[in-house]
Scaffold this active site. Structure first.
Site, PDB file in Angstrom:
ATOM      1  N   ARG A   1       0.871  -1.063  -0.118  1.00 56.27           N
ATOM      2  CA  ARG A   1      -0.050  -0.015  -0.059  1.00 56.27           C
ATOM      3  C   ARG A   1       0.960   1.076   0.038  1.00 56.27           C
ATOM      4  NH1 ARG A   1      -2.882   3.048   4.918  1.00 56.27           N
ATOM      5  NH2 ARG A   1      -3.963   4.545   3.675  1.00 56.27           N
TER       6      ARG A   1
ATOM      7  N   ASN B   1      -7.466   1.769  10.025  1.00 52.75           N
ATOM      8  CA  ASN B   1      -6.536   1.802  10.497  1.00 52.75           C
ATOM      9  C   ASN B   1      -6.647   2.100  12.040  1.00 52.75           C
ATOM     10  OD1 ASN B   1      -5.229   2.245   8.165  1.00 52.75           O
ATOM     11  ND2 ASN B   1      -4.736   4.657   8.495  1.00 52.75           N
TER      12      ASN B   1
ATOM     13  N   HIS C   1      -2.941  10.793   0.765  1.00 56.79           N
ATOM     14  CA  HIS C   1      -2.352  10.842   2.167  1.00 56.79           C
ATOM     15  C   HIS C   1      -1.813  12.059   2.400  1.00 56.79           C
ATOM     16  CE1 HIS C   1      -1.059   7.339   4.993  1.00 56.79           C
ATOM     17  NE2 HIS C   1      -0.965   8.288   5.763  1.00 56.79           N
TER      18      HIS C   1
ATOM     19  N   GLU D   1      -7.650   8.466   6.446  1.00 59.07           N
ATOM     20  CA  GLU D   1      -7.899   9.054   7.856  1.00 59.07           C
ATOM     21  C   GLU D   1      -8.686  10.647   7.892  1.00 59.07           C
ATOM     22  OE1 GLU D   1      -4.528   8.672  10.188  1.00 59.07           O
ATOM     23  OE2 GLU D   1      -4.798   6.580  10.506  1.00 59.07           O
TER      24      GLU D   1
ATOM     25  N   GLU E   1      -3.480  -0.181   8.122  1.00 58.91           N
ATOM     26  CA  GLU E   1      -2.455   0.230   9.001  1.00 58.91           C
ATOM     27  C   GLU E   1      -2.594  -0.347  10.406  1.00 58.91           C
ATOM     28  OE1 GLU E   1      -1.223   4.456   9.218  1.00 58.91           O
ATOM     29  OE2 GLU E   1      -1.872   4.464   7.155  1.00 58.91           O
TER      30      GLU E   1
ATOM     31  N   TYR F   1      -4.290   1.948  15.972  1.00 54.98           N
ATOM     32  CA  TYR F   1      -3.071   1.781  16.690  1.00 54.98           C
ATOM     33  C   TYR F   1      -3.197   1.648  18.298  1.00 54.98           C
ATOM     34  CZ  TYR F   1      -0.469   3.292  12.485  1.00 54.98           C
ATOM     35  OH  TYR F   1      -0.213   3.399  11.241  1.00 54.98           O
TER      36      TYR F   1
HETATM   37  C1  BGC Z   1      -1.064   7.717   9.452  1.00 52.49           C
HETATM   38  C2  BGC Z   1       0.361   7.485   9.086  1.00 52.49           C
HETATM   39  C3  BGC Z   1       1.292   7.708  10.229  1.00 52.49           C
HETATM   40  C4  BGC Z   1       0.778   6.556  11.187  1.00 52.49           C
HETATM   41  C5  BGC Z   1       1.719   6.454  12.378  1.00 52.49           C
HETATM   42  C6  BGC Z   1      -1.445   7.190  10.596  1.00 52.49           C
HETATM   43  O1  BGC Z   1      -2.225   8.015  11.521  1.00 52.49           O
HETATM   44  O2  BGC Z   1      -1.840   7.281   8.186  1.00 52.49           O
HETATM   45  O3  BGC Z   1       0.739   8.239   8.061  1.00 52.49           O
HETATM   46  O4  BGC Z   1       2.629   7.692  10.115  1.00 52.49           O
HETATM   47  O5  BGC Z   1      -0.469   6.881  11.607  1.00 52.49           O
HETATM   48  O6  BGC Z   1       1.589   7.574  13.215  1.00 52.49           O
END
Ligand code: BGC
Length: 485
Positions: free
Chosen positions: A80, A312, A125, A170, A382, A314
């Site tokens: 990607r 995405n 992006h 995002e 992601e 985290y």
């Molecule tokens: C984004 C990326 C970023 C990643 C890590 C995401 O919010 O799409 O571009 O590097 O998080 O912070």
């Protein structure tokens, strides 16, 4: 089931890695490319924490073939990457198409395909052509038309070979960080207003690009087109009804604002957001809500315009109304509208807070998407871990293992329809307002080296093993080998 040490991945789960144009390409003023808002933003002293720019970044514009060697080493199913709008359309508009821009992405795509790696393309992006920002950027409703024209150029130029399109990456980070909080380009300080106008225009832009694909290209090109939404989980900090309610509000602000218009049956912005912004707007003396409305036609136009949910993820944040007071946040503002305090509770924070390790959150978020939006096909576009560096990155491996374990629970136990998983990121790159200081790469990039030597971290070896065995072995610790490109 979650306690099993060795788990087979579903046979049809595709695995890949991701990057984005601005974060890796460099060559910021090469040929006829015009500056993007991020080029200009990172040239303003004080905007980027470590004072770096992305003028050269990983120099992938020059060294893309090495990136492909790294992808081959890992053995990914897909890559990607994103296309830089100002590299393709130097004026922002579709009046002039850059030959060198088209040529660059043609070479990249062809090289990927000849190595049997599927290209997955993000159209936007975050690197908006500066001249479109001069006209208001995402606060200008005409952005939807300009994005539509840009998308048509991309489908025409590359759609014979691209079968998975992600329109926009995002929306929250674009709108809130760029137009509400000054953290990201273009750094507009319009909190409580700018982020909501941007939200509407981004959603409409996405929908227009999807309709263009659907009407003009899909039959011939036979691909899919969707949007990627940051879907970090949000929930109450305690089980008190007030906190549970705060968590339910927060996830609608953070995710629903963009997902609800596209994926829900009723369309439009979510009720919880409408109610809260309207209430605060009235209290603040605004004649009407600061949250713009979609017209009936727009609601219908936007509904159902994504062939998959780009996800995405985290980390997770927890919300409480205990201790919240008016005046804590600027007024008007998004945080004041939510009316709660967010934290990572006692979870240990890493080098960058938004990777605080809370793996069960990804399972909850996947289930939330399934239950809120009629079980859509989900592409995890992601997931990854940022550090301050180091080749033996066992903390990153541990993050990936824990998150994948919970993803397998979401697939096997909750029956979430997960099609693919993407590790962020192939290599260290320009981490937005953190600059080059935060490292997300499976490969380390040496920014002191003119050729930007890339060295495989332990996590690259680990991911390669995951890919070749299609098995998640929670005990597997790779032996570091000396591999560089
Ligand atoms: C984004 C990326 C970023 C990643 C890590 C995401 O919010 O799409 O571009 O590097 O998080 O912070």
């Amino acid at each position: 089931m979650a306690s099993k040490v060795v788990r087979k991945l579903p046979d049809d789960l595709k695995l890949g890695v991701a990057t984005a144009a601005f974060q890796i390409e460099g060559a910021w003023s090469e040929a006829d490319k015009s500056p993007s808002i991020w080029d200009n933003f990172c040239h303003i002293p004080g905007k980027i924490k470590d004072g770096t720019t992305a003028d050269d970044a990983c120099k992938s514009y020059n060294f893309y073939k090495r990136d492909i060697e790294m992808l081959k080493y890992l053995g990914v199913d897909f890559y990607r990457f994103s296309i830089s709008w100002p590299r393709i359309l130097p004026n922002g508009f579709a009046d002039k198409i850059s030959e060198s821009g088209i040529e660059y992405y043609n070479k990249l795509i062809d090289e990927l395909l000849s190595n049997k790696i599927e290209p997955v393309v993000t159209m936007y992006h975050w690197d908006l052509p500066q001249n479109l920002q001069d006209l208001g950027g995402w606060t200008n409703p005409l952005m939807a038309d300009w994005f539509e024209e840009y998308s048509r150029v991309l489908y025409k130029s590359f759609g014979d070979r691209i079968k998975t399109w992600i329109t926009i990456n995002e929306p929250k980070q674009i709108g809130l960080f760029g137009y509400g909080l000054k953290r990201f380009a273009p750094g507009i300080n319009a909190h409580g207003i700018g982020e909501y106008i941007a939200a509407k225009n981004i959603v409409l832009a996405h929908a227009k690009a999807w309709h263009v694909y659907d009407k003009e290209f899909r039959e011939k090109q036979k691909g899919v087109c969707g949007i990627t939404i940051a879907t970090d989980f949000r929930e109450g900090a305690t089980s008190s009804p007030a906190d549970i309610d705060a968590g339910l509000d927060a996830i609608q602000f953070e995710v629903g604002l963009y997902a609800h218009p596209i994926f829900s049956d009723e369309g439009g912005f979510p009720d919880r957001v409408k109610r809260l912004v309207n209430k605060r707007s009235k209290e603040q003396g605004y004649p009407k809500s600061r949250l713009p409305e979609f017209t009936k036609d727009e609601i219908e136009f936007v509904k159902g315009t994504s062939d998959f949910y780009g996800f995405n993820h985290y980390s997770t944040k927890f919300y409480t109304r205990v201790g919240f007071e008016r005046g804590m946040y600027p007024e008007p503002s998004y945080d004041d509208d939510i009316g709660a305090i967010a934290s990572y509770l006692d979870y240990e924070q890493g080098a960058i807070p938004h990777v605080t390790v809370i793996p069960q959150g990804i399972r909850k978020a996947l289930k939330w998407v399934k239950e809120s939006y009629n079980n859509p096909p989900i592409m995890i576009t992601e997931n990854g871990y940022g550090t301050l560096g180091g080749i033996e990155d066992y903390d990153r491996i541990s993050y990936f293992k824990k998150y994948l374990n919970c993803i397998l629970d979401a697939i096997e136990i909750d029956h979430c329809n997960v099609l693919s998983y993407t590790a962020w990121s192939l290599m260290d790159n320009f981490e937005w307002d953190s600059g080059l200081s935060i490292k997300f790469g499976l490969f380390q990039v040496d920014y002191e080296d003119d050729r930007r030597k890339r060295t495989a971290r332990s996590s690259a070896m680990w991911y390669r093993n995951l890919l070749s065995t299609k098995t998640l072995n929670l005990d597997h610790v790779p032996v570091l080998e000396d591999i560089s490109f």
